[in-house]
Design a protein around this motif. Sequence first.
Motif, PDB file in Angstrom:
ATOM      1  N   MET A   1       0.837  -1.176   0.000  1.00 13.10           N
ATOM      2  CA  MET A   1       0.000   0.000   0.000  1.00 13.10           C
ATOM      3  C   MET A   1       0.886   1.245   0.000  1.00 13.10           C
ATOM      4  SD  MET A   1      -3.164   0.513   2.481  1.00 13.10           S
ATOM      5  CE  MET A   1      -3.684   2.070   3.008  1.00 13.10           C
ATOM      6  N   SER A   2       0.592   2.205  -0.858  1.00 13.48           N
ATOM      7  CA  SER A   2       1.449   3.382  -0.963  1.00 13.48           C
ATOM      8  C   SER A   2       1.039   4.454   0.054  1.00 13.48           C
ATOM      9  CB  SER A   2       1.380   3.955  -2.371  1.00 13.48           C
ATOM     10  OG  SER A   2       0.087   4.430  -2.634  1.00 13.48           O
ATOM     11  N   GLU A   3       2.011   5.281   0.379  1.00 14.50           N
ATOM     12  CA  GLU A   3       1.777   6.398   1.292  1.00 14.50           C
ATOM     13  C   GLU A   3       0.927   7.452   0.580  1.00 14.50           C
ATOM     14  OE1 GLU A   3       2.953   6.970   4.513  1.00 14.50           O
ATOM     15  OE2 GLU A   3       3.564   4.876   4.470  1.00 14.50           O
ATOM     16  N   PRO A   4       0.034   8.123   1.298  1.00 15.40           N
ATOM     17  CA  PRO A   4      -0.732   9.196   0.661  1.00 15.40           C
ATOM     18  C   PRO A   4       0.189  10.360   0.302  1.00 15.40           C
ATOM     19  CG  PRO A   4      -1.243   9.062   3.004  1.00 15.40           C
ATOM     20  CD  PRO A   4      -0.343   7.915   2.676  1.00 15.40           C
ATOM     21  N   HIS A   5      -0.044  10.942  -0.847  1.00 12.68           N
ATOM     22  CA  HIS A   5       0.776  12.068  -1.299  1.00 12.68           C
ATOM     23  C   HIS A   5       0.109  13.373  -0.878  1.00 12.68           C
ATOM     24  CE1 HIS A   5       3.479  14.434  -3.720  1.00 12.68           C
ATOM     25  NE2 HIS A   5       2.435  15.056  -4.236  1.00 12.68           N
ATOM     26  N   ILE A   6       0.858  14.221  -0.210  1.00  9.96           N
ATOM     27  CA  ILE A   6       0.362  15.535   0.184  1.00  9.96           C
ATOM     28  C   ILE A   6       1.158  16.567  -0.602  1.00  9.96           C
ATOM     29  CG2 ILE A   6       0.116  17.194   2.068  1.00  9.96           C
ATOM     30  CD1 ILE A   6      -0.171  14.817   3.958  1.00  9.96           C
ATOM     31  N   THR A   7       0.448  17.434  -1.299  1.00 15.20           N
ATOM     32  CA  THR A   7       1.107  18.450  -2.118  1.00 15.20           C
ATOM     33  C   THR A   7       1.678  19.556  -1.233  1.00 15.20           C
ATOM     34  OG1 THR A   7      -0.864  19.815  -2.382  1.00 15.20           O
ATOM     35  CG2 THR A   7      -0.550  18.016  -3.988  1.00 15.20           C
ATOM     36  N   PRO A   8       2.589  20.347  -1.780  1.00 10.00           N
ATOM     37  CA  PRO A   8       3.106  21.484  -1.005  1.00 10.00           C
ATOM     38  C   PRO A   8       1.997  22.436  -0.556  1.00 10.00           C
ATOM     39  CG  PRO A   8       4.535  21.058  -2.877  1.00 10.00           C
ATOM     40  CD  PRO A   8       3.323  20.168  -3.037  1.00 10.00           C
ATOM     41  N   ARG A   9       1.002  22.650  -1.393  1.00  8.94           N
ATOM     42  CA  ARG A   9      -0.108  23.544  -1.024  1.00  8.94           C
ATOM     43  C   ARG A   9      -0.912  22.949   0.124  1.00  8.94           C
ATOM     44  NH1 ARG A   9      -0.636  28.715  -1.606  1.00  8.94           N
ATOM     45  NH2 ARG A   9      -0.808  28.780  -3.844  1.00  8.94           N
ATOM     46  N   GLU A  10      -1.154  21.642   0.082  1.00 13.11           N
ATOM     47  CA  GLU A  10      -1.879  20.983   1.168  1.00 13.11           C
ATOM     48  C   GLU A  10      -1.088  21.067   2.470  1.00 13.11           C
ATOM     49  OE1 GLU A  10      -4.236  17.836  -1.715  1.00 13.11           O
ATOM     50  OE2 GLU A  10      -2.427  17.187  -0.681  1.00 13.11           O
ATOM     51  N   THR A  11       0.234  21.004   2.367  1.00 15.70           N
ATOM     52  CA  THR A  11       1.082  21.162   3.552  1.00 15.70           C
ATOM     53  C   THR A  11       0.910  22.560   4.140  1.00 15.70           C
ATOM     54  OG1 THR A  11       2.683  19.583   2.681  1.00 15.70           O
ATOM     55  CG2 THR A  11       3.463  21.061   4.398  1.00 15.70           C
ATOM     56  N   GLU A  12       0.837  23.568   3.282  1.00 18.34           N
ATOM     57  CA  GLU A  12       0.599  24.935   3.759  1.00 18.34           C
ATOM     58  C   GLU A  12      -0.745  25.041   4.469  1.00 18.34           C
ATOM     59  OE1 GLU A  12       2.334  28.267   0.982  1.00 18.34           O
ATOM     60  OE2 GLU A  12       1.392  26.712  -0.253  1.00 18.34           O
ATOM     61  N   ILE A  13      -1.767  24.412   3.882  1.00 22.59           N
ATOM     62  CA  ILE A  13      -3.108  24.429   4.483  1.00 22.59           C
ATOM     63  C   ILE A  13      -3.072  23.778   5.862  1.00 22.59           C
ATOM     64  CG2 ILE A  13      -5.462  23.511   4.272  1.00 22.59           C
ATOM     65  CD1 ILE A  13      -5.032  25.729   2.267  1.00 22.59           C
ATOM     66  N   ILE A  14      -2.420  22.653   5.975  1.00 22.82           N
ATOM     67  CA  ILE A  14      -2.333  21.937   7.257  1.00 22.82           C
ATOM     68  C   ILE A  14      -1.631  22.805   8.301  1.00 22.82           C
ATOM     69  CG2 ILE A  14      -1.264  19.969   8.444  1.00 22.82           C
ATOM     70  CD1 ILE A  14      -1.761  18.399   5.766  1.00 22.82           C
ATOM     71  N   LYS A  15      -0.534  23.466   7.920  1.00 25.44           N
ATOM     72  CA  LYS A  15       0.183  24.333   8.860  1.00 25.44           C
ATOM     73  C   LYS A  15      -0.709  25.475   9.345  1.00 25.44           C
ATOM     74  CE  LYS A  15       4.815  23.401   7.132  1.00 25.44           C
ATOM     75  NZ  LYS A  15       5.987  23.931   6.402  1.00 25.44           N
ATOM     76  N   LEU A  16      -1.459  26.071   8.422  1.00 18.02           N
ATOM     77  CA  LEU A  16      -2.347  27.164   8.806  1.00 18.02           C
ATOM     78  C   LEU A  16      -3.489  26.670   9.693  1.00 18.02           C
ATOM     79  CD1 LEU A  16      -2.393  29.141   5.448  1.00 18.02           C
ATOM     80  CD2 LEU A  16      -1.320  29.848   7.601  1.00 18.02           C
TER      81      LEU A  16
END
Length: 55
Positions: A1-16
């Motif tokens: 099973m592969s790891e879920p891919h999180i985009t750089p933009r999604e990373t920004e959203i998570i941080k905010l």
Amino acid sequence: MSEPHITPRETEIIKLLCDGKTGPEMATILSLSVHTVYSHQSRCGRSSASTRTQR
């Protein structure tokens, strides 16, 4: 099973989100529409409805 891919933009959203920002605040900070912010949130597995209310 592969790891879920999180985009750089999604990373920004998570941080905010971790900083307690609301959808409209994130949209302003990232120069995006609120709809786009909520789309990124839902891809991250976070319900955007819980952050739609203002503080």
